[in-house]
Design a protein around this motif. Structure first.
Motif, mmCIF file in Angstrom:
data_model
loop_
_atom_site.group_PDB
_atom_site.id
_atom_site.type_symbol
_atom_site.label_atom_id
_atom_site.label_comp_id
_atom_site.label_asym_id
_atom_site.label_seq_id
_atom_site.Cartn_x
_atom_site.Cartn_y
_atom_site.Cartn_z
ATOM 1 N N SER A 161 -0.043 -11.414 31.191
ATOM 2 C CA SER A 161 0.514 -12.772 31.256
ATOM 3 C C SER A 161 1.634 -12.846 32.280
ATOM 4 N N SER A 162 2.512 -11.868 32.244
ATOM 5 C CA SER A 162 3.605 -11.821 33.209
ATOM 6 C C SER A 162 3.065 -11.676 34.633
ATOM 7 N N ALA A 163 2.028 -10.868 34.800
ATOM 8 C CA ALA A 163 1.430 -10.676 36.124
ATOM 9 C C ALA A 163 0.827 -11.976 36.643
ATOM 10 N N ARG A 164 0.151 -12.713 35.776
ATOM 11 C CA ARG A 164 -0.417 -14.002 36.194
ATOM 12 C C ARG A 164 0.684 -14.998 36.548
ATOM 13 N N ASN A 165 1.757 -14.999 35.770
ATOM 14 C CA ASN A 165 2.872 -15.891 36.063
ATOM 15 C C ASN A 165 3.508 -15.560 37.411
ATOM 16 N N THR A 166 3.608 -14.266 37.710
ATOM 17 C CA THR A 166 4.122 -13.856 39.018
ATOM 18 C C THR A 166 3.210 -14.365 40.124
ATOM 19 N N GLY A 167 1.911 -14.230 39.916
ATOM 20 C CA GLY A 167 0.957 -14.722 40.912
ATOM 21 C C GLY A 167 1.095 -16.212 41.156
ATOM 22 N N LEU A 168 1.320 -16.980 40.099
ATOM 23 C CA LEU A 168 1.485 -18.430 40.237
ATOM 24 C C LEU A 168 2.713 -18.778 41.085
ATOM 25 N N LYS A 169 3.746 -17.970 41.003
ATOM 26 C CA LYS A 169 4.958 -18.224 41.788
ATOM 27 C C LYS A 169 4.684 -18.110 43.284
ATOM 28 N N TYR A 170 3.728 -17.247 43.643
ATOM 29 C CA TYR A 170 3.434 -17.022 45.056
ATOM 30 C C TYR A 170 2.222 -17.814 45.554
ATOM 31 N N ALA A 171 1.533 -18.491 44.651
ATOM 32 C CA ALA A 171 0.345 -19.254 45.045
ATOM 33 C C ALA A 171 0.741 -20.464 45.897
ATOM 34 N N THR A 172 -0.049 -20.741 46.915
ATOM 35 C CA THR A 172 0.213 -21.876 47.815
ATOM 36 C C THR A 172 -0.970 -22.826 47.927
ATOM 37 N N GLY A 173 -2.123 -22.434 47.397
ATOM 38 C CA GLY A 173 -3.321 -23.249 47.530
ATOM 39 C C GLY A 173 -3.282 -24.514 46.695
ATOM 40 N N GLU A 174 -4.096 -25.474 47.069
ATOM 41 C CA GLU A 174 -4.222 -26.696 46.272
ATOM 42 C C GLU A 174 -4.833 -26.366 44.910
ATOM 43 N N PHE A 175 -5.707 -25.370 44.911
ATOM 44 C CA PHE A 175 -6.366 -24.920 43.679
ATOM 45 C C PHE A 175 -6.031 -23.452 43.430
ATOM 46 N N VAL A 176 -6.229 -23.015 42.196
ATOM 47 C CA VAL A 176 -5.926 -21.630 41.859
ATOM 48 C C VAL A 176 -6.934 -21.110 40.845
ATOM 49 N N THR A 177 -7.283 -19.827 40.968
ATOM 50 C CA THR A 177 -8.137 -19.174 39.987
ATOM 51 C C THR A 177 -7.648 -17.744 39.797
ATOM 52 N N PHE A 178 -8.225 -17.048 38.827
ATOM 53 C CA PHE A 178 -7.756 -15.701 38.465
ATOM 54 C C PHE A 178 -8.939 -14.733 38.405
ATOM 55 N N ILE A 179 -8.688 -13.508 38.861
ATOM 56 C CA ILE A 179 -9.683 -12.439 38.777
ATOM 57 C C ILE A 179 -8.995 -11.196 38.221
ATOM 58 N N ASP A 180 -9.641 -10.513 37.308
ATOM 59 C CA ASP A 180 -9.123 -9.231 36.819
ATOM 60 C C ASP A 180 -9.511 -8.132 37.799
ATOM 61 N N GLY A 181 -8.612 -7.193 38.004
ATOM 62 C CA GLY A 181 -8.809 -6.180 39.032
ATOM 63 C C GLY A 181 -9.908 -5.176 38.784
ATOM 64 N N ASP A 182 -10.527 -5.215 37.607
ATOM 65 C CA ASP A 182 -11.651 -4.307 37.354
ATOM 66 C C ASP A 182 -12.969 -5.067 37.215
ATOM 67 N N ASP A 183 -12.975 -6.348 37.583
ATOM 68 C CA ASP A 183 -14.199 -7.154 37.595
ATOM 69 C C ASP A 183 -14.580 -7.472 39.033
ATOM 70 N N TRP A 184 -15.666 -8.223 39.227
ATOM 71 C CA TRP A 184 -16.028 -8.642 40.578
ATOM 72 C C TRP A 184 -16.778 -9.970 40.541
ATOM 73 N N VAL A 185 -16.906 -10.601 41.716
ATOM 74 C CA VAL A 185 -17.474 -11.941 41.781
ATOM 75 C C VAL A 185 -18.621 -12.018 42.785
ATOM 76 N N GLU A 186 -19.479 -13.003 42.568
ATOM 77 C CA GLU A 186 -20.589 -13.261 43.483
ATOM 78 C C GLU A 186 -20.061 -13.858 44.797
ATOM 79 N N PRO A 187 -20.824 -13.745 45.898
ATOM 80 C CA PRO A 187 -20.354 -14.218 47.210
ATOM 81 C C PRO A 187 -20.025 -15.709 47.277
ATOM 82 N N ASP A 188 -20.643 -16.528 46.427
ATOM 83 C CA ASP A 188 -20.385 -17.972 46.485
ATOM 84 C C ASP A 188 -19.423 -18.448 45.392
#
Length: 254
Positions: free
Chosen positions: A73-100
């Motif tokens: 939770s603290s890590a996500r909150n830190t990420g939000l402080k540095y986010a600049t995009g109009e939109f935001v999403t989250f990924i866990d560092g041991d998962d992965w996502v499709e190209p689209d």
């Protein structure tokens, strides 16, 4: 075109064996209108070394390292402080996502006047076997009540996760939303309900674009008894968010 329209916040803690695959899946995106913020929660393995190498190689990757382990939770909150995009999403560092993955979120936000967009996911074991049943593609635009109902359900393709959802960052900032640092379980569900109570419409899509890997050492498996307290606290917070939202609506109608 606005540069880095989507900010991806990736949290990491002792995931040296997986973090490269996660980052590489982000590098492989078909739509590059995003930046990646990696927050390391004071890892004791080679995680920090790996993510620093990626940061040096790509100017759209920004790394933040906690001085002490504080939880996801603290890590996500830190990420939000540095986010600049109009939109935001989250990924866990041991998962992965499709190209689209990125293209999906940005296109839906462009096509529809909604405050949240979701995608489906693969629930996989460490052997790569998919555990969840994948249904034919279904989409819907729903209001607040239905969105909350789907978020708090323990089944389905919406649920309380953050990694299968993208949010409007200004809604998070304007309403001072953050992740509960006193919870080790269901903190994402609480966040999603609180976000939903201050949002209008939601685009739900079950196209599977996120690979959630169930690992034997996950927190839900390691601390089953201790999690009982977190479940109770989380449900209280969810109830309070829904109750306060209903009261606010009633007062506005009077």
């Amino acid at each position: 075109m606005v540069k880095n329209k989507l900010s991806i916040i990736m949290t990491a803690y002792n995931v040296a064996g997986y973090i490269s695959s996660s980052i590489e899946s982000v590098i492989a995106q078909t739509n590059h209108n995003f930046n990646l913020i990696i927050v390391d929660d004071c890892s004791t393995d080679q995680t920090q070394k790996i993510i620093r190498l990626y940061e040096q190689k790509y100017d759209w990757i920004f790394v933040v390292c906690h001085k002490q382990n504080s939880g996801v939770s603290s890590a996500r909150n830190t990420g939000l402080k540095y986010a600049t995009g109009e939109f935001v999403t989250f990924i866990d560092g041991d998962d992965w996502v499709e190209p689209d993955y990125v293209e999906h979120f940005l296109k839906k936000f462009a096509d529809y006047d909604v405050d949240m967009v979701t995608c489906g996911f693969f629930n996989e074991g460490e052997n790569g076997k998919v555990k969840n049943k994948l249904a034919p593609n279904q989409t819907s635009i729903v209001g607040r009540d239905e969105a909350i109902k789907q978020i708090i359900k323990m089944t389905g393709t919406v649920m309380g996760y953050t990694w299968n959802k993208a949010y409007i960052r200004s809604i998070i900032m304007d309403n001072n939303l953050s992740f509960q640092t006193d919870l080790d379980l269901m903190e994402d569900q609480v966040f999603n309900v609180e976000y939903a109570t201050v949002s209008r419409e939601f685009y739900f899509d079950n196209v599977p674009l996120y690979h959630y890997i169930s690992r034997k050492d996950s927190i839900t498996k390691r601390f089953a008894m201790e999690n009982v307290r977190d479940v109770g606290v989380a449900r209280m917070k969810i109830y309070k968010a829904i109750r306060d939202s209903s009261r606010k609506e009633k007062n506005q109608l009077q």
